[in-house]
Enzyme design. Structure first.
Site, PDB file in Angstrom:
ATOM      1  N   TYR A   1      31.027  -6.086 -59.847  1.00 57.20           N
ATOM      2  CA  TYR A   1      30.535  -6.356 -58.492  1.00 57.20           C
ATOM      3  C   TYR A   1      31.625  -5.991 -57.500  1.00 57.20           C
ATOM      4  CZ  TYR A   1      29.252  -9.047 -54.339  1.00 57.20           C
ATOM      5  OH  TYR A   1      28.960  -9.441 -53.060  1.00 57.20           O
TER       6      TYR A   1
ATOM      7  N   GLU B   1      36.744 -16.368 -64.189  1.00 54.60           N
ATOM      8  CA  GLU B   1      35.513 -17.152 -64.054  1.00 54.60           C
ATOM      9  C   GLU B   1      35.453 -18.055 -65.281  1.00 54.60           C
ATOM     10  OE1 GLU B   1      33.543 -16.917 -61.451  1.00 54.60           O
ATOM     11  OE2 GLU B   1      34.142 -15.019 -60.516  1.00 54.60           O
TER      12      GLU B   1
ATOM     13  N   ASN C   1      38.285 -15.136 -50.207  1.00 50.92           N
ATOM     14  CA  ASN C   1      38.491 -14.018 -51.122  1.00 50.92           C
ATOM     15  C   ASN C   1      37.926 -12.713 -50.578  1.00 50.92           C
ATOM     16  OD1 ASN C   1      39.703 -13.193 -53.569  1.00 50.92           O
ATOM     17  ND2 ASN C   1      37.700 -13.061 -54.566  1.00 50.92           N
ATOM     18  N   ARG C   2      37.714 -12.676 -49.281  1.00 48.95           N
ATOM     19  CA  ARG C   2      37.360 -11.433 -48.572  1.00 48.95           C
ATOM     20  C   ARG C   2      38.230 -11.285 -47.320  1.00 48.95           C
ATOM     21  NH1 ARG C   2      34.876 -12.303 -52.516  1.00 48.95           N
ATOM     22  NH2 ARG C   2      32.710 -11.803 -53.038  1.00 48.95           N
TER      23      ARG C   2
ATOM     24  N   HIS D   1      37.130 -20.835 -53.614  1.00 53.96           N
ATOM     25  CA  HIS D   1      35.830 -21.101 -52.990  1.00 53.96           C
ATOM     26  C   HIS D   1      35.553 -22.593 -53.067  1.00 53.96           C
ATOM     27  CE1 HIS D   1      34.934 -16.707 -54.099  1.00 53.96           C
ATOM     28  NE2 HIS D   1      35.174 -16.779 -52.804  1.00 53.96           N
ATOM     29  N   GLY D   2      35.156 -23.163 -51.945  1.00 48.53           N
ATOM     30  CA  GLY D   2      35.010 -24.611 -51.859  1.00 48.53           C
ATOM     31  C   GLY D   2      34.019 -25.190 -52.839  1.00 48.53           C
ATOM     32  N   ASP D   3      32.982 -24.401 -53.207  1.00 50.76           N
ATOM     33  CA  ASP D   3      31.957 -24.899 -54.107  1.00 50.76           C
ATOM     34  C   ASP D   3      32.242 -24.543 -55.568  1.00 50.76           C
ATOM     35  OD1 ASP D   3      31.578 -22.213 -53.833  1.00 50.76           O
ATOM     36  OD2 ASP D   3      29.406 -22.293 -53.533  1.00 50.76           O
TER      37      ASP D   3
ATOM     38  N   HIS E   1      37.867 -19.447 -60.815  1.00 50.25           N
ATOM     39  CA  HIS E   1      36.573 -19.471 -60.133  1.00 50.25           C
ATOM     40  C   HIS E   1      35.514 -20.032 -61.066  1.00 50.25           C
ATOM     41  CE1 HIS E   1      37.744 -16.754 -56.670  1.00 50.25           C
ATOM     42  NE2 HIS E   1      38.742 -16.548 -57.526  1.00 50.25           N
TER      43      HIS E   1
END
Length: 494
Positions: free
Chosen positions: A287, A309, A187-188, A126-128, A227
């Site tokens: 989740y 994470e 990631n989807r 994820h870019g952020d 992540h």
């Protein structure tokens, strides 16, 4: 007047208290809130909030101190030159905007096909969430600097092919947003086991296709993606068939829990989390998500992947990066080393010619198969330590073999030698059937056998059979009645 002043002071104090309580967790806030998340829906809402942060909170200032994409490319290439003796640099493709997806491979024989297992780390999915790209460069530099000084660094370099992709989403990083340049969450974007989404490979993002092609080229045993936004080691399954938030384990649930625990307990404070027991979680229980890379790796590529994470804050201040490296360093190293410090490893051979076989390895009671390499016939099966496992080797055209191993005291090396299913008699018949029966000489020979000389042919068969009987009987007499037991070895052959 005094009353108004007191009231104003109270409001200012109250506002500052609320502001500080809403701030993202920093490194000084080592633990998550003390209340237990017994209700899975609470954990689900927490994850939603993390994933849907307002992009306005991600300012350009947050990127200060982080490597730009150009800086990252330079750092990777500079590493390749400085540590060329134990590394190689290659690209698996390009992002939407054309930035190369560069990989660092670290091994004492980089680029060579060996019987050693392969492990990959991927950052910046994820870019952020840019911490992963920084930590993977730090990991590469630490291994290079300590290869000849630290036993763990030497162990990893000499026993594993480690591949590091610091940034899977360089476009998202430069745009300061979660998705790629097409605003797609990578990631989807993978094929999903429960719902037929993204089944058309041409419709997937170039970064997604690059990862899928990468795993077709290299047979990874295990991997992890880095992540941000929480502090936990996440393992499959990431979703469930009814989309409910509940624990939904994969066939190798025990192995994944063990694998996640290695990272969590090697971390500075992940295992002491009060939100996640022991700092690990099943994805669907936390989740549920669909189209994720973690489940796709396990199902389609035979690769055991974790989603890590590694920081409470998605984009922490760059001054915290050295502390984040310190907190995650041993976890990153121990997870890679666990690839060869546990499980069962070996090769599959043919008893007919001794050549390696690309057979399959299964474990009784676990509905999952690992495939051996096509060239070397090597396999690596990650398993949690346990008293015993029954391991079965199979190959089309060969008789399967099984044996029992114990994994309570380190890894086991287990080679299989498989016997062909085809007997000698069947092989002879097959050779006759495969002959060129259109040739004139062959036709004349067949006519000779089945013509007037049939009786002579029958007598010859009987004589040959009798001679074969005598030969086999003589051979049995020469076989010794006892055999010498060899000393104990780590490698077992069945």
């Amino acid at each position: 007047m005094v009353m108004k002043t007191n009231l104003l002071s109270f409001l200012i104090l109250f506002a500052s208290t609320i502001s500080s309580s809403l701030a993202k967790g920093s490194l000084q806030q080592t633990l998550l809130p003390s209340e237990e998340f017994n209700d899975c829906s609470n954990a689900s809402r927490t994850r939603h909030l993390l994933e849907n942060e307002s992009q306005a909170q991600i300012s350009v200032d947050l990127a200060q101190g982080y490597m730009s994409n150009d800086d990252l490319e330079w750092a990777i290439k500079e590493f390749g030159q400085r540590c060329s003796n134990i590394s190689r640099i290659y690209s698996i493709g390009n992002s939407v905007n054309g930035f190369p997806l560069l990989v660092i491979e670290i091994s004492d024989k980089p680029g060579e096909e060996e019987t050693k297992p392969a492990f990959k780390y991927i950052g910046n999915v994820h870019g952020d969430e840019p911490v992963g790209r920084e930590l993977l460069i730090s990991l590469a530099n630490w291994l290079c600097d300590n290869y000849l000084k630290d036993p763990l660094a030497k162990f990893i370099v000499e026993n594993v092919h480690l591949h590091l992709l610091p940034s899977m989403n360089p476009d998202g990083f430069s745009l300061r947003k979660r998705g790629n340049a097409n605003n797609i969450d990578l990631n989807r974007d993978f094929p999903d086991q429960f719902f037929s989404v993204n089944d058309d490979e041409d419709s997937r993002q170039p970064e997604t296709r690059a990862i899928m092609n990468w795993l077709r080229d290299i047979r990874f045993t295990a991997s992890a993606t880095l992540h941000g936004g929480a502090l936990v080691a996440n393992y499959p399954w990431d979703g469930s068939e009814d989309k409910r938030t509940k624990y939904y384990g994969c066939p190798d649930d025990d192995a994944f829990r063990f694998m996640a625990s290695i990272y969590s307990h090697s971390h500075y404070n992940m295992s002491s989390s009060k939100e996640f027991l022991s700092g690990i979680t099943n994805g669907a229980a936390w989740y549920p998500l669909y189209g994720g890379m973690q489940d796709w790796n396990y199902i389609h590529a035979g690769c055991f992947e974790l989603t890590l994470e590694i920081s409470d804050n998605k984009w922490p201040n760059a001054t915290e990066l050295p502390i984040l490296w310190k907190y995650n360093k041993m976890s990153l190293l121990n997870l890679v080393a666990s690839l060869v410090k546990t499980g069962v490893h070996g090769r599959i051979y043919s008893s007919a010619d001794g050549k390696p076989l690309p057979g399959s390895i299964a474990v009784s009671g676990i509905n999952y198969t690992v495939t051996a390499g096509k060239t070397l016939g090597d396999y690596h099966r990650f398993l949690a330590p346990r008293d015993k496992y029954e391991v079965v080797a199979t190959m089309i055209g060969y008789k399967s073999k099984n044996t029992t191993i114990w994994l309570d005291d380190g890894p086991v090396t287990l080679d299989f030698v498989l016997d062909p299913e085809v007997s000698i008699k069947e092989s002879v018949l097959q050779n006759v059937y495969d002959c060129d029966c259109n040739s004139k000489s062959t036709q004349e020979f067949v006519q000779f056998l089945w013509g007037a000389h049939l009786e002579v042919f029958f007598i010859l068969i009987v004589i040959l059979g009798f001679l074969l009987f005598l030969f086999r009987r003589r051979a049995k007499i020469k076989v010794p009645t006892s055999r010498q037991l060899s000393g104990s070895k780590k490698t077992v052959e069945v």
